[in-house]
Design a protein around this motif. Structure first.
Motif, PDB file in Angstrom:
ATOM      1  N   THR A  26       0.843  -1.197   0.000  1.00 54.05           N
ATOM      2  CA  THR A  26       0.000   0.000   0.000  1.00 54.05           C
ATOM      3  C   THR A  26       0.875   1.243   0.000  1.00 54.05           C
ATOM      4  OG1 THR A  26      -0.157   0.089   2.428  1.00 54.05           O
ATOM      5  CG2 THR A  26      -1.869  -1.153   1.255  1.00 54.05           C
ATOM      6  N   LEU A  27       0.346   2.287  -0.588  1.00 53.28           N
ATOM      7  CA  LEU A  27       1.027   3.588  -0.625  1.00 53.28           C
ATOM      8  C   LEU A  27       0.002   4.646  -0.247  1.00 53.28           C
ATOM      9  CD1 LEU A  27       3.481   5.385  -1.418  1.00 53.28           C
ATOM     10  CD2 LEU A  27       2.466   5.497  -3.713  1.00 53.28           C
ATOM     11  N   THR A  28       0.220   5.314   0.877  1.00 55.06           N
ATOM     12  CA  THR A  28      -0.706   6.338   1.357  1.00 55.06           C
ATOM     13  C   THR A  28      -0.058   7.711   1.265  1.00 55.06           C
ATOM     14  OG1 THR A  28      -1.767   4.785   2.889  1.00 55.06           O
ATOM     15  CG2 THR A  28      -2.103   7.129   3.297  1.00 55.06           C
ATOM     16  N   ILE A  29      -0.751   8.619   0.595  1.00 55.20           N
ATOM     17  CA  ILE A  29      -0.303  10.003   0.514  1.00 55.20           C
ATOM     18  C   ILE A  29      -1.032  10.794   1.595  1.00 55.20           C
ATOM     19  CG2 ILE A  29      -0.063  12.025  -0.964  1.00 55.20           C
ATOM     20  CD1 ILE A  29       1.407   9.568  -2.023  1.00 55.20           C
ATOM     21  N   ARG A  30      -0.285  11.578   2.366  1.00 50.20           N
ATOM     22  CA  ARG A  30      -0.880  12.403   3.417  1.00 50.20           C
ATOM     23  C   ARG A  30      -0.486  13.859   3.227  1.00 50.20           C
ATOM     24  NH1 ARG A  30       0.188   7.573   6.225  1.00 50.20           N
ATOM     25  NH2 ARG A  30      -1.663   6.721   7.264  1.00 50.20           N
ATOM     26  N   ASP A  31      -1.373  14.747   3.691  1.00 49.10           N
ATOM     27  CA  ASP A  31      -1.062  16.172   3.602  1.00 49.10           C
ATOM     28  C   ASP A  31      -0.235  16.611   4.812  1.00 49.10           C
ATOM     29  OD1 ASP A  31      -2.831  16.452   5.739  1.00 49.10           O
ATOM     30  OD2 ASP A  31      -4.477  17.213   4.505  1.00 49.10           O
ATOM     31  N   ALA A  32       0.009  17.913   4.903  1.00 47.92           N
ATOM     32  CA  ALA A  32       0.862  18.431   5.971  1.00 47.92           C
ATOM     33  C   ALA A  32       0.281  18.189   7.360  1.00 47.92           C
ATOM     34  CB  ALA A  32       1.112  19.923   5.755  1.00 47.92           C
ATOM     35  N   THR A  39      -5.050   6.485  -0.978  1.00 46.78           N
ATOM     36  CA  THR A  39      -4.266   5.272  -0.745  1.00 46.78           C
ATOM     37  C   THR A  39      -4.344   4.380  -1.979  1.00 46.78           C
ATOM     38  OG1 THR A  39      -4.564   5.287   1.665  1.00 46.78           O
ATOM     39  CG2 THR A  39      -4.032   3.177   0.648  1.00 46.78           C
ATOM     40  N   TYR A  40      -3.176   3.963  -2.441  1.00 48.99           N
ATOM     41  CA  TYR A  40      -3.083   3.017  -3.555  1.00 48.99           C
ATOM     42  C   TYR A  40      -2.657   1.663  -3.011  1.00 48.99           C
ATOM     43  CZ  TYR A  40      -3.147   7.211  -6.471  1.00 48.99           C
ATOM     44  OH  TYR A  40      -3.500   8.393  -7.065  1.00 48.99           O
ATOM     45  N   SER A  41      -2.914   0.627  -3.776  1.00 49.23           N
ATOM     46  CA  SER A  41      -2.611  -0.726  -3.317  1.00 49.23           C
ATOM     47  C   SER A  41      -2.238  -1.608  -4.511  1.00 49.23           C
ATOM     48  CB  SER A  41      -3.835  -1.309  -2.596  1.00 49.23           C
ATOM     49  OG  SER A  41      -3.734  -2.707  -2.427  1.00 49.23           O
ATOM     50  N   SER A  42      -1.623  -2.719  -4.201  1.00 50.12           N
ATOM     51  CA  SER A  42      -1.350  -3.706  -5.247  1.00 50.12           C
ATOM     52  C   SER A  42      -2.560  -4.587  -5.502  1.00 50.12           C
ATOM     53  CB  SER A  42      -0.164  -4.582  -4.833  1.00 50.12           C
ATOM     54  OG  SER A  42      -0.422  -5.197  -3.574  1.00 50.12           O
ATOM     55  N   SER A 112       3.440  13.722   2.362  1.00 55.81           N
ATOM     56  CA  SER A 112       4.306  12.576   2.635  1.00 55.81           C
ATOM     57  C   SER A 112       3.728  11.351   1.953  1.00 55.81           C
ATOM     58  CB  SER A 112       4.444  12.322   4.144  1.00 55.81           C
ATOM     59  OG  SER A 112       3.199  11.909   4.694  1.00 55.81           O
ATOM     60  N   ALA A 113       4.593  10.393   1.650  1.00 50.99           N
ATOM     61  CA  ALA A 113       4.172   9.128   1.038  1.00 50.99           C
ATOM     62  C   ALA A 113       4.674   7.998   1.922  1.00 50.99           C
ATOM     63  CB  ALA A 113       4.740   9.006  -0.368  1.00 50.99           C
ATOM     64  N   THR A 114       3.757   7.159   2.386  1.00 52.35           N
ATOM     65  CA  THR A 114       4.119   6.026   3.248  1.00 52.35           C
ATOM     66  C   THR A 114       3.804   4.726   2.536  1.00 52.35           C
ATOM     67  OG1 THR A 114       3.684   7.278   5.274  1.00 52.35           O
ATOM     68  CG2 THR A 114       3.697   4.873   5.451  1.00 52.35           C
ATOM     69  N   MET A 115       4.812   3.909   2.347  1.00 50.04           N
ATOM     70  CA  MET A 115       4.617   2.604   1.717  1.00 50.04           C
ATOM     71  C   MET A 115       4.709   1.516   2.766  1.00 50.04           C
ATOM     72  SD  MET A 115       6.490   0.904  -1.578  1.00 50.04           S
ATOM     73  CE  MET A 115       5.337   1.757  -2.662  1.00 50.04           C
ATOM     74  N   LYS A 116       3.802   0.545   2.676  1.00 46.20           N
ATOM     75  CA  LYS A 116       3.811  -0.592   3.601  1.00 46.20           C
ATOM     76  C   LYS A 116       3.829  -1.888   2.808  1.00 46.20           C
ATOM     77  CE  LYS A 116       1.436   1.513   7.565  1.00 46.20           C
ATOM     78  NZ  LYS A 116       0.294   1.391   8.516  1.00 46.20           N
ATOM     79  N   ALA A 122       7.890   2.575   5.182  1.00 46.29           N
ATOM     80  CA  ALA A 122       8.858   3.658   5.010  1.00 46.29           C
ATOM     81  C   ALA A 122       8.106   4.887   4.538  1.00 46.29           C
ATOM     82  CB  ALA A 122       9.937   3.263   4.002  1.00 46.29           C
ATOM     83  N   THR A 123       8.551   6.064   4.990  1.00 45.07           N
ATOM     84  CA  THR A 123       7.883   7.324   4.653  1.00 45.07           C
ATOM     85  C   THR A 123       8.897   8.306   4.071  1.00 45.07           C
ATOM     86  OG1 THR A 123       6.250   7.036   6.422  1.00 45.07           O
ATOM     87  CG2 THR A 123       6.538   9.271   5.541  1.00 45.07           C
ATOM     88  N   VAL A 124       8.499   8.985   3.007  1.00 48.22           N
ATOM     89  CA  VAL A 124       9.360  10.016   2.409  1.00 48.22           C
ATOM     90  C   VAL A 124       8.534  11.296   2.242  1.00 48.22           C
ATOM     91  CG1 VAL A 124      10.845   8.387   1.181  1.00 48.22           C
ATOM     92  CG2 VAL A 124       8.781   9.264   0.066  1.00 48.22           C
ATOM     93  N   PRO A 125       9.176  12.453   2.301  1.00 45.35           N
ATOM     94  CA  PRO A 125       8.450  13.716   2.124  1.00 45.35           C
ATOM     95  C   PRO A 125       8.248  14.036   0.642  1.00 45.35           C
ATOM     96  CG  PRO A 125      10.744  14.166   2.579  1.00 45.35           C
ATOM     97  CD  PRO A 125      10.590  12.678   2.671  1.00 45.35           C
ATOM     98  N   LEU A 126       7.189  14.775   0.362  1.00 44.09           N
ATOM     99  CA  LEU A 126       6.921  15.264  -0.988  1.00 44.09           C
ATOM    100  C   LEU A 126       6.609  16.751  -0.902  1.00 44.09           C
ATOM    101  CD1 LEU A 126       4.450  12.535  -2.360  1.00 44.09           C
ATOM    102  CD2 LEU A 126       6.862  12.773  -2.952  1.00 44.09           C
ATOM    103  N   THR A 127       7.019  17.503  -1.883  1.00 43.81           N
ATOM    104  CA  THR A 127       6.698  18.920  -1.942  1.00 43.81           C
ATOM    105  C   THR A 127       6.115  19.250  -3.314  1.00 43.81           C
ATOM    106  OG1 THR A 127       8.489  19.490  -0.416  1.00 43.81           O
ATOM    107  CG2 THR A 127       7.547  21.283  -1.724  1.00 43.81           C
ATOM    108  N   ILE A 128       4.931  19.829  -3.327  1.00 42.02           N
ATOM    109  CA  ILE A 128       4.327  20.290  -4.572  1.00 42.02           C
ATOM    110  C   ILE A 128       4.554  21.792  -4.653  1.00 42.02           C
ATOM    111  CG2 ILE A 128       2.198  20.555  -5.891  1.00 42.02           C
ATOM    112  CD1 ILE A 128       1.138  18.050  -4.556  1.00 42.02           C
ATOM    113  N   ILE A 129       5.217  22.227  -5.703  1.00 40.27           N
ATOM    114  CA  ILE A 129       5.575  23.630  -5.869  1.00 40.27           C
ATOM    115  C   ILE A 129       4.624  24.284  -6.861  1.00 40.27           C
ATOM    116  CG2 ILE A 129       7.409  25.224  -6.562  1.00 40.27           C
ATOM    117  CD1 ILE A 129       9.403  23.021  -5.849  1.00 40.27           C
TER     118      ILE A 129
END
Length: 296
Positions: A26-32, A39-42, A112-116, A122-129
């Motif tokens: 799963t991949l969950t995108i969260r706001d600030a 949430t996306y999934s396989s 942020s994007a959290t993959m499980k 694991a979580t990584v930050p994302l920035t939309i400019i």
């Protein structure tokens, strides 16, 4: 002729798997604020429904049942978030003209994007400019986003109502076919109620969606109905990076008023006429029309 290729549109997320896995990813995108965006999934689509594979079509080169599915292959995998929030409810078979169900684009800011994978995450930050060429204020962009979300919510209400109408009509038709040969005096109340329910709901369905259109060009002959008018308004509001106009707000209020009136009639049919119909068919020892669950 040699041509270049544009960079993919969206946020590219790369992940490495030590081996092909049977576990759900799963991949969950969260706001600030930490609120879930999507949430996306396989295994499931963003609405939580299992992916279905159409046997008449081949899977893509990555063997995905859908472009929204996460791959689970050994080595490097890539997923593209299109920077959008979840879509409005789709209505299978409905032909739309100048409108759709796409969710709004995420606003500039931090995410942020959290993959499980199983118990690992694991979580990584994302920035939309924001586009540096824009002079639109953050408040105006927020107003645009909120308006599209509001329109999509109404589209979802209408499409769920149409699905419910069709479910009720199918159930009523199935029950009435079972007492067609019964004594007229015995089955008359149920038959009369079935006709009222079916006629009322069919009339509403024909106002909510164009049932005669089977292809895009059909809408040149048959006018678009309320669901299409509401959905196409979202495209109008999203057509430029500005706050919605007063005309768009006024039109939404009018279309929403019309939709709410039809939804209220459907609710009345369910609370009053379906109850009466179930009482009538109970006397005939036949199964009742099932109540609505979870707004579906």
């Amino acid at each position: 002729m040699s041509v270049g290729e544009n960079a993919p549109n969206g946020a590219m997320l790369h992940y490495v798997l030590p081996d092909t896995t049977s576990k759900e990813i799963t991949l969950t995108i969260r706001d600030a604020k930490g609120d879930s965006v999507i949430t996306y999934s396989s295994e499931k689509d963003p609405k939580g429904e299992p992916f279905t594979v159409d046997a008449s079509f081949h899977l893509d080169s990555l063997h995905r049942p859908s472009p929204q599915a996460l791959t689970k292959l050994k080595g490097l995998n890539t997923f593209r978030w299109n920077l959008r929030y979840p879509d409005a409810e789709r209505l299978e078979g409905a032909v739309m003209w100048g409108g759709g169900t796409s969710g709004p684009r995420a606003l500039p800011g931090t995410y942020s994007a959290t993959m499980k994978v199983g118990t690992d995450s694991a979580t990584v930050p994302l920035t939309i400019i924001s586009d540096p060429r824009l002079t639109t204020s953050a408040a105006d962009l927020q107003a645009q986003f909120d308006m599209i979300q509001k329109i999509n919510a109404k589209t979802t209400e209408v499409h769920k109502a149409i699905k419910r109408i069709r479910t009720i009509k199918q159930q009523v038709s199935g029950v009435t076919s079972r007492f067609a040969d019964l004594d007229t005096a015995t089955s008359k109340p149920a038959k009369e109620l079935a006709k009222v329910i079916t006629d009322t709901l069919t009339s509403i369905e024909n106002e909510l969606v164009q049932t005669k259109a089977k292809a895009g060009q059909d809408l040149l002959n048959y006018p678009v109905k309320l669901n299409n008018k509401i959905a196409s308004l979202a495209d109008v509001v999203a057509s430029a990076d500005y706050a919605p106009t007063q005309q768009s707000i006024d039109l939404y209020n009018e279309l929403s008023r019309q939709a709410d009136a039809y939804l209220a009639t459907i609710a009345w049919v369910e609370s009053a006429k379906i109850t009466e119909f179930n009482t009538a068919i109970d006397a005939l020892k036949l199964p009742a029309v099932a109540p609505n669950k979870d707004g579906k």
